[in-house]
Write a protein that holds these residues in place. Sequence first.
Motif, PDB file in Angstrom:
ATOM      1  N   SER A 101       0.807  -1.229   0.000  1.00 48.92           N
ATOM      2  CA  SER A 101       0.000   0.000   0.000  1.00 48.92           C
ATOM      3  C   SER A 101       0.840   1.279   0.000  1.00 48.92           C
ATOM      4  CB  SER A 101      -0.932   0.021   1.219  1.00 48.92           C
ATOM      5  OG  SER A 101      -0.181  -0.079   2.414  1.00 48.92           O
ATOM      6  N   ASP A 102       2.162   1.152   0.144  1.00 47.20           N
ATOM      7  CA  ASP A 102       3.035   2.335   0.054  1.00 47.20           C
ATOM      8  C   ASP A 102       3.370   2.691  -1.390  1.00 47.20           C
ATOM      9  OD1 ASP A 102       4.807   1.147   2.964  1.00 47.20           O
ATOM     10  OD2 ASP A 102       3.231   2.683   2.847  1.00 47.20           O
ATOM     11  N   THR A 103       2.914   1.896  -2.325  1.00 47.30           N
ATOM     12  CA  THR A 103       3.116   2.216  -3.738  1.00 47.30           C
ATOM     13  C   THR A 103       2.502   3.573  -4.039  1.00 47.30           C
ATOM     14  OG1 THR A 103       3.157  -0.097  -4.438  1.00 47.30           O
ATOM     15  CG2 THR A 103       2.508   1.528  -6.092  1.00 47.30           C
ATOM     16  N   ALA A 104       3.328   4.507  -4.483  1.00 52.71           N
ATOM     17  CA  ALA A 104       2.893   5.899  -4.644  1.00 52.71           C
ATOM     18  C   ALA A 104       4.052   6.699  -5.204  1.00 52.71           C
ATOM     19  CB  ALA A 104       2.465   6.486  -3.294  1.00 52.71           C
ATOM     20  N   GLU A 105       3.782   7.980  -5.447  1.00 52.87           N
ATOM     21  CA  GLU A 105       4.857   8.901  -5.808  1.00 52.87           C
ATOM     22  C   GLU A 105       5.104   9.818  -4.611  1.00 52.87           C
ATOM     23  OE1 GLU A 105       4.386  10.794  -9.608  1.00 52.87           O
ATOM     24  OE2 GLU A 105       6.547  11.237  -9.709  1.00 52.87           O
ATOM     25  N   TYR A 106       6.371  10.039  -4.318  1.00 54.70           N
ATOM     26  CA  TYR A 106       6.766  10.791  -3.132  1.00 54.70           C
ATOM     27  C   TYR A 106       7.507  12.054  -3.566  1.00 54.70           C
ATOM     28  CZ  TYR A 106       5.482   6.628  -0.566  1.00 54.70           C
ATOM     29  OH  TYR A 106       4.775   5.566  -0.045  1.00 54.70           O
ATOM     30  N   PHE A 107       7.082  13.168  -2.994  1.00 53.73           N
ATOM     31  CA  PHE A 107       7.664  14.460  -3.339  1.00 53.73           C
ATOM     32  C   PHE A 107       8.258  15.124  -2.103  1.00 53.73           C
ATOM     33  CE2 PHE A 107       6.129  14.887  -7.642  1.00 53.73           C
ATOM     34  CZ  PHE A 107       4.988  14.121  -7.676  1.00 53.73           C
ATOM     35  N   CYS A 108       9.475  15.575  -2.259  1.00 55.16           N
ATOM     36  CA  CYS A 108      10.116  16.398  -1.247  1.00 55.16           C
ATOM     37  C   CYS A 108       9.889  17.864  -1.631  1.00 55.16           C
ATOM     38  CB  CYS A 108      11.609  16.083  -1.217  1.00 55.16           C
ATOM     39  SG  CYS A 108      12.563  16.980   0.008  1.00 55.16           S
ATOM     40  N   ALA A 109       9.680  18.727  -0.641  1.00 50.26           N
ATOM     41  CA  ALA A 109       9.437  20.139  -0.933  1.00 50.26           C
ATOM     42  C   ALA A 109      10.071  20.993   0.153  1.00 50.26           C
ATOM     43  CB  ALA A 109       7.940  20.422  -1.039  1.00 50.26           C
ATOM     44  N   VAL A 110      10.413  22.222  -0.214  1.00 49.70           N
ATOM     45  CA  VAL A 110      11.079  23.124   0.719  1.00 49.70           C
ATOM     46  C   VAL A 110      10.543  24.533   0.553  1.00 49.70           C
ATOM     47  CG1 VAL A 110      12.961  23.582  -0.897  1.00 49.70           C
ATOM     48  CG2 VAL A 110      13.323  23.953   1.534  1.00 49.70           C
ATOM     49  N   THR A 111      10.475  25.248   1.649  1.00 49.41           N
ATOM     50  CA  THR A 111      10.208  26.673   1.592  1.00 49.41           C
ATOM     51  C   THR A 111      11.080  27.356   2.626  1.00 49.41           C
ATOM     52  OG1 THR A 111       8.541  28.400   1.678  1.00 49.41           O
ATOM     53  CG2 THR A 111       8.265  26.569   3.195  1.00 49.41           C
ATOM     54  N   GLY A 112      11.652  28.494   2.231  1.00 43.35           N
ATOM     55  CA  GLY A 112      12.440  29.254   3.175  1.00 43.35           C
ATOM     56  C   GLY A 112      11.535  29.960   4.158  1.00 43.35           C
ATOM     57  N   ARG A 113      11.980  30.128   5.366  1.00 46.17           N
ATOM     58  CA  ARG A 113      11.153  30.786   6.372  1.00 46.17           C
ATOM     59  C   ARG A 113      10.842  32.207   5.911  1.00 46.17           C
ATOM     60  NH1 ARG A 113      10.011  28.757  11.175  1.00 46.17           N
ATOM     61  NH2 ARG A 113      11.671  27.236  11.127  1.00 46.17           N
ATOM     62  N   GLY A 114       9.587  32.535   5.908  1.00 47.18           N
ATOM     63  CA  GLY A 114       9.170  33.846   5.429  1.00 47.18           C
ATOM     64  C   GLY A 114       8.950  33.867   3.926  1.00 47.18           C
ATOM     65  N   TYR A 115       9.196  32.760   3.290  1.00 49.19           N
ATOM     66  CA  TYR A 115       9.064  32.655   1.836  1.00 49.19           C
ATOM     67  C   TYR A 115       7.853  31.782   1.571  1.00 49.19           C
ATOM     68  CZ  TYR A 115      10.739  31.684  -2.958  1.00 49.19           C
ATOM     69  OH  TYR A 115      10.875  31.587  -4.316  1.00 49.19           O
ATOM     70  N   ASN A 116       6.876  32.313   0.851  1.00 46.11           N
ATOM     71  CA  ASN A 116       5.578  31.656   0.793  1.00 46.11           C
ATOM     72  C   ASN A 116       5.505  30.434  -0.103  1.00 46.11           C
ATOM     73  OD1 ASN A 116       4.584  33.686   2.433  1.00 46.11           O
ATOM     74  ND2 ASN A 116       4.133  34.990   0.697  1.00 46.11           N
ATOM     75  N   LYS A 117       6.462  30.281  -1.001  1.00 42.78           N
ATOM     76  CA  LYS A 117       6.261  29.307  -2.064  1.00 42.78           C
ATOM     77  C   LYS A 117       6.954  27.986  -1.756  1.00 42.78           C
ATOM     78  CE  LYS A 117       6.721  33.341  -4.943  1.00 42.78           C
ATOM     79  NZ  LYS A 117       7.560  34.023  -5.959  1.00 42.78           N
TER      80      LYS A 117
END
Lengths: 113, 113
Positions: free
Chosen positions: B84-100
Amino acid sequence: NAGVTQTPKFRILKIGQSMTLQCTQDMNHNYMYWYRQDPGMGLKLIYYSVGAGITDKGEVPNGYNVSRSTTEDFPLRLELAAPSQTSVYFCASSYSGRDNEQFFGPGTRLTVL
Amino acid sequence: AQSVSQHNHHVILSEAASLELGCNYSYGGTVNLFWYVQYPGQHLQLLLKYFSGDPLVKGIKGFEAEFIKSKFSFNLRKPSVQWSDTAEYFCAVTGRGYNKLIFGAGTRLAVHP
Protein backbone atom coordinates in the motif's frame (compact mmCIF):
# COMPACT_ATOMS: atom_id res chain seq x y z
CA ASN A 1 -15.37 20.18 5.48
CA ALA A 2 -14.89 19.37 1.83
CA GLY A 3 -11.38 20.85 1.89
CA VAL A 4 -10.16 21.93 -1.54
CA THR A 5 -12.40 21.11 -4.47
CA GLN A 6 -11.62 21.48 -8.16
CA THR A 7 -13.74 21.33 -11.28
CA PRO A 8 -13.70 19.88 -13.84
CA LYS A 9 -11.81 16.62 -13.23
CA PHE A 10 -10.97 16.17 -16.91
CA ARG A 11 -11.11 18.41 -19.94
CA ILE A 12 -10.00 18.28 -23.57
CA LEU A 13 -9.47 21.59 -25.34
CA LYS A 14 -8.61 22.50 -28.90
CA ILE A 15 -5.71 24.84 -29.56
CA GLY A 16 -6.80 28.43 -29.09
CA GLN A 17 -9.82 27.69 -26.92
CA SER A 18 -10.16 29.20 -23.48
CA MET A 19 -11.36 27.79 -20.20
CA THR A 20 -11.45 28.42 -16.48
CA LEU A 21 -10.38 25.86 -13.90
CA GLN A 22 -12.34 26.32 -10.72
CA CYS A 23 -10.94 25.96 -7.21
CA THR A 24 -12.80 26.41 -3.94
CA GLN A 25 -11.73 25.86 -0.34
CA ASP A 26 -13.90 25.88 2.76
CA MET A 27 -11.17 26.06 5.40
CA ASN A 28 -11.04 29.87 5.52
CA HIS A 29 -7.44 29.75 4.34
CA ASN A 30 -5.83 33.01 3.32
CA TYR A 31 -3.30 31.54 0.90
CA MET A 32 -4.18 29.71 -2.29
CA TYR A 33 -1.97 28.29 -5.03
CA TRP A 34 -2.10 26.83 -8.51
CA TYR A 35 0.42 24.23 -9.60
CA ARG A 36 0.92 22.19 -12.72
CA GLN A 37 2.35 18.70 -12.60
CA ASP A 38 4.17 17.27 -15.58
CA PRO A 39 5.68 13.75 -15.64
CA GLY A 40 9.17 13.68 -14.15
CA MET A 41 9.03 17.40 -13.36
CA GLY A 42 7.35 17.59 -9.99
CA LEU A 43 4.96 20.45 -9.32
CA LYS A 44 5.60 23.94 -10.61
CA LEU A 45 3.89 26.97 -9.09
CA ILE A 46 1.84 28.98 -11.60
CA TYR A 47 0.25 31.68 -9.44
CA TYR A 48 -0.54 32.21 -5.82
CA SER A 49 -2.65 34.52 -3.68
CA VAL A 50 -2.15 35.71 -0.11
CA GLY A 51 -5.70 36.96 0.28
CA ALA A 52 -8.72 38.27 -1.55
CA GLY A 53 -7.69 40.80 -4.18
CA ILE A 54 -3.97 39.91 -4.02
CA THR A 55 -2.26 37.60 -6.51
CA ASP A 56 1.32 37.06 -7.61
CA LYS A 57 3.22 35.09 -10.21
CA GLY A 58 4.95 31.82 -9.51
CA GLU A 59 7.57 29.99 -11.57
CA VAL A 60 5.52 29.36 -14.72
CA PRO A 61 2.79 32.04 -15.10
CA ASN A 62 2.90 32.57 -18.87
CA GLY A 63 -0.37 31.72 -20.60
CA TYR A 64 -2.44 31.85 -17.41
CA ASN A 65 -4.38 34.40 -15.42
CA VAL A 66 -5.95 34.31 -11.98
CA SER A 67 -8.27 36.35 -9.82
CA ARG A 68 -9.19 36.20 -6.16
CA SER A 69 -12.41 38.06 -5.47
CA THR A 70 -13.32 35.99 -2.40
CA THR A 71 -11.41 34.05 0.25
CA GLU A 72 -12.94 30.78 -0.95
CA ASP A 73 -12.40 30.89 -4.71
CA PHE A 74 -9.28 31.06 -6.84
CA PRO A 75 -10.04 30.36 -10.52
CA LEU A 76 -7.29 29.80 -13.09
CA ARG A 77 -7.93 31.08 -16.61
CA LEU A 78 -6.34 29.81 -19.82
CA GLU A 79 -7.04 32.31 -22.58
CA LEU A 80 -5.50 30.68 -25.66
CA ALA A 81 -4.86 27.02 -24.97
CA ALA A 82 -1.64 25.54 -26.34
CA PRO A 83 -0.39 21.92 -26.39
CA SER A 84 2.32 22.93 -23.89
CA GLN A 85 -0.45 23.48 -21.34
CA THR A 86 -1.40 19.81 -21.37
CA SER A 87 -0.84 18.88 -17.75
CA VAL A 88 -2.48 18.05 -14.45
CA TYR A 89 -3.41 21.14 -12.48
CA PHE A 90 -3.58 21.19 -8.71
CA CYS A 91 -5.02 23.88 -6.52
CA ALA A 92 -3.87 24.14 -2.91
CA SER A 93 -4.52 26.31 0.11
CA SER A 94 -2.90 27.07 3.44
CA TYR A 95 -3.74 29.20 6.46
CA SER A 96 -0.64 31.29 5.96
CA GLY A 97 2.43 31.04 3.77
CA ARG A 98 4.89 30.51 6.57
CA ASP A 99 5.15 27.32 8.59
CA ASN A 100 1.93 25.97 7.23
CA GLU A 101 0.95 22.81 5.45
CA GLN A 102 -0.65 23.20 2.04
CA PHE A 103 -3.81 21.19 1.39
CA PHE A 104 -4.30 20.01 -2.16
CA GLY A 105 -7.34 19.47 -4.32
CA PRO A 106 -7.90 16.34 -6.45
CA GLY A 107 -6.57 17.92 -9.63
CA THR A 108 -7.80 18.68 -13.15
CA ARG A 109 -6.34 16.71 -16.04
CA LEU A 110 -6.24 18.96 -19.10
CA THR A 111 -5.35 17.89 -22.62
CA VAL A 112 -4.89 20.43 -25.41
CA LEU A 113 -5.05 19.00 -28.92
CA ALA B 1 17.16 30.30 -6.50
CA GLN B 2 15.95 27.46 -4.35
CA SER B 3 15.89 23.97 -5.81
CA VAL B 4 15.14 20.47 -4.60
CA SER B 5 16.80 17.34 -5.92
CA GLN B 6 15.44 13.85 -5.47
CA HIS B 7 18.02 11.28 -6.40
CA ASN B 8 15.88 8.37 -7.46
CA HIS B 9 13.11 8.71 -10.01
CA HIS B 10 11.93 5.12 -9.74
CA VAL B 11 12.38 2.65 -6.89
CA ILE B 12 11.15 -0.94 -6.87
CA LEU B 13 11.08 -2.89 -3.61
CA SER B 14 9.61 -6.07 -2.25
CA GLU B 15 7.31 -5.96 0.76
CA ALA B 16 9.17 -5.79 4.10
CA ALA B 17 12.23 -4.19 2.50
CA SER B 18 13.59 -0.99 4.00
CA LEU B 19 13.16 2.31 2.17
CA GLU B 20 15.27 5.40 1.97
CA LEU B 21 14.47 8.18 -0.50
CA GLY B 22 17.02 10.93 -0.90
CA CYS B 23 16.24 14.65 -0.94
CA ASN B 24 18.71 17.52 -1.12
CA TYR B 25 17.86 21.20 -1.28
CA SER B 26 19.78 24.33 -2.12
CA TYR B 27 19.01 27.21 0.20
CA GLY B 28 21.40 28.82 2.63
CA GLY B 29 18.87 30.13 5.12
CA THR B 30 16.39 28.59 7.50
CA VAL B 31 14.05 26.19 5.76
CA ASN B 32 10.82 24.34 6.26
CA LEU B 33 10.88 20.85 4.75
CA PHE B 34 8.06 18.58 3.68
CA TRP B 35 7.42 15.16 2.24
CA TYR B 36 4.17 14.71 0.34
CA VAL B 37 2.78 11.47 -1.04
CA GLN B 38 0.49 10.94 -4.01
CA TYR B 39 -1.22 7.55 -4.11
CA PRO B 40 -2.45 6.36 -7.51
CA GLY B 41 -5.41 8.45 -8.63
CA GLN B 42 -5.37 10.62 -5.52
CA HIS B 43 -4.22 14.12 -4.64
CA LEU B 44 -1.13 15.04 -2.68
CA GLN B 45 -1.18 14.42 1.06
CA LEU B 46 1.32 15.50 3.67
CA LEU B 47 3.46 12.69 5.07
CA LEU B 48 5.56 14.73 7.44
CA LYS B 49 7.15 18.12 7.92
CA TYR B 50 10.11 19.72 9.64
CA PHE B 51 10.07 23.30 10.88
CA SER B 52 12.48 23.28 13.83
CA GLY B 53 13.56 21.22 16.84
CA ASP B 54 14.33 17.51 16.74
CA PRO B 55 15.82 16.79 13.30
CA LEU B 56 14.28 13.31 13.29
CA VAL B 57 10.66 13.76 12.29
CA LYS B 58 8.01 11.08 12.50
CA GLY B 59 5.08 11.12 10.10
CA ILE B 60 2.06 9.06 9.25
CA LYS B 61 2.08 5.38 8.27
CA GLY B 62 5.45 4.65 9.89
CA PHE B 63 7.48 7.10 7.79
CA GLU B 64 10.22 9.24 9.25
CA ALA B 65 12.72 11.74 7.88
CA GLU B 66 15.99 13.14 9.14
CA PHE B 67 17.06 16.72 8.58
CA ILE B 68 20.84 17.00 8.26
CA LYS B 69 21.63 20.69 7.97
CA SER B 70 25.29 20.22 7.10
CA LYS B 71 24.34 18.05 4.13
CA PHE B 72 21.28 20.07 3.08
CA SER B 73 19.37 16.80 3.16
CA PHE B 74 15.98 15.56 4.31
CA ASN B 75 15.84 11.86 3.49
CA LEU B 76 12.67 9.85 3.92
CA ARG B 77 12.82 6.40 5.54
CA LYS B 78 10.59 3.49 6.41
CA PRO B 79 11.96 0.30 7.97
CA SER B 80 9.49 -2.07 6.30
CA VAL B 81 7.40 -1.10 3.28
CA GLN B 82 4.00 -2.48 2.37
CA TRP B 83 2.28 -2.90 -0.97
CA SER B 84 0.00 0.00 0.00
CA ASP B 85 3.04 2.34 0.05
CA THR B 86 3.12 2.22 -3.74
CA ALA B 87 2.89 5.90 -4.64
CA GLU B 88 4.86 8.90 -5.81
CA TYR B 89 6.77 10.79 -3.13
CA PHE B 90 7.66 14.46 -3.34
CA CYS B 91 10.12 16.40 -1.25
CA ALA B 92 9.44 20.14 -0.93
CA VAL B 93 11.08 23.12 0.72
CA THR B 94 10.21 26.67 1.59
CA GLY B 95 12.44 29.25 3.18
CA ARG B 96 11.15 30.79 6.37
CA GLY B 97 9.17 33.85 5.43
CA TYR B 98 9.06 32.66 1.84
CA ASN B 99 5.58 31.66 0.79
CA LYS B 100 6.26 29.31 -2.06
CA LEU B 101 6.82 25.57 -1.94
CA ILE B 102 9.54 24.30 -4.26
CA PHE B 103 9.02 20.64 -5.17
CA GLY B 104 11.45 17.99 -6.24
CA ALA B 105 10.71 15.96 -9.37
CA GLY B 106 9.30 13.09 -7.33
CA THR B 107 10.21 9.46 -6.74
CA ARG B 108 7.86 6.78 -7.98
CA LEU B 109 7.88 3.82 -5.58
CA ALA B 110 6.51 0.42 -6.56
CA VAL B 111 6.23 -2.23 -3.84
CA HIS B 112 5.76 -5.81 -5.00
CA PRO B 113 4.02 -8.36 -2.76
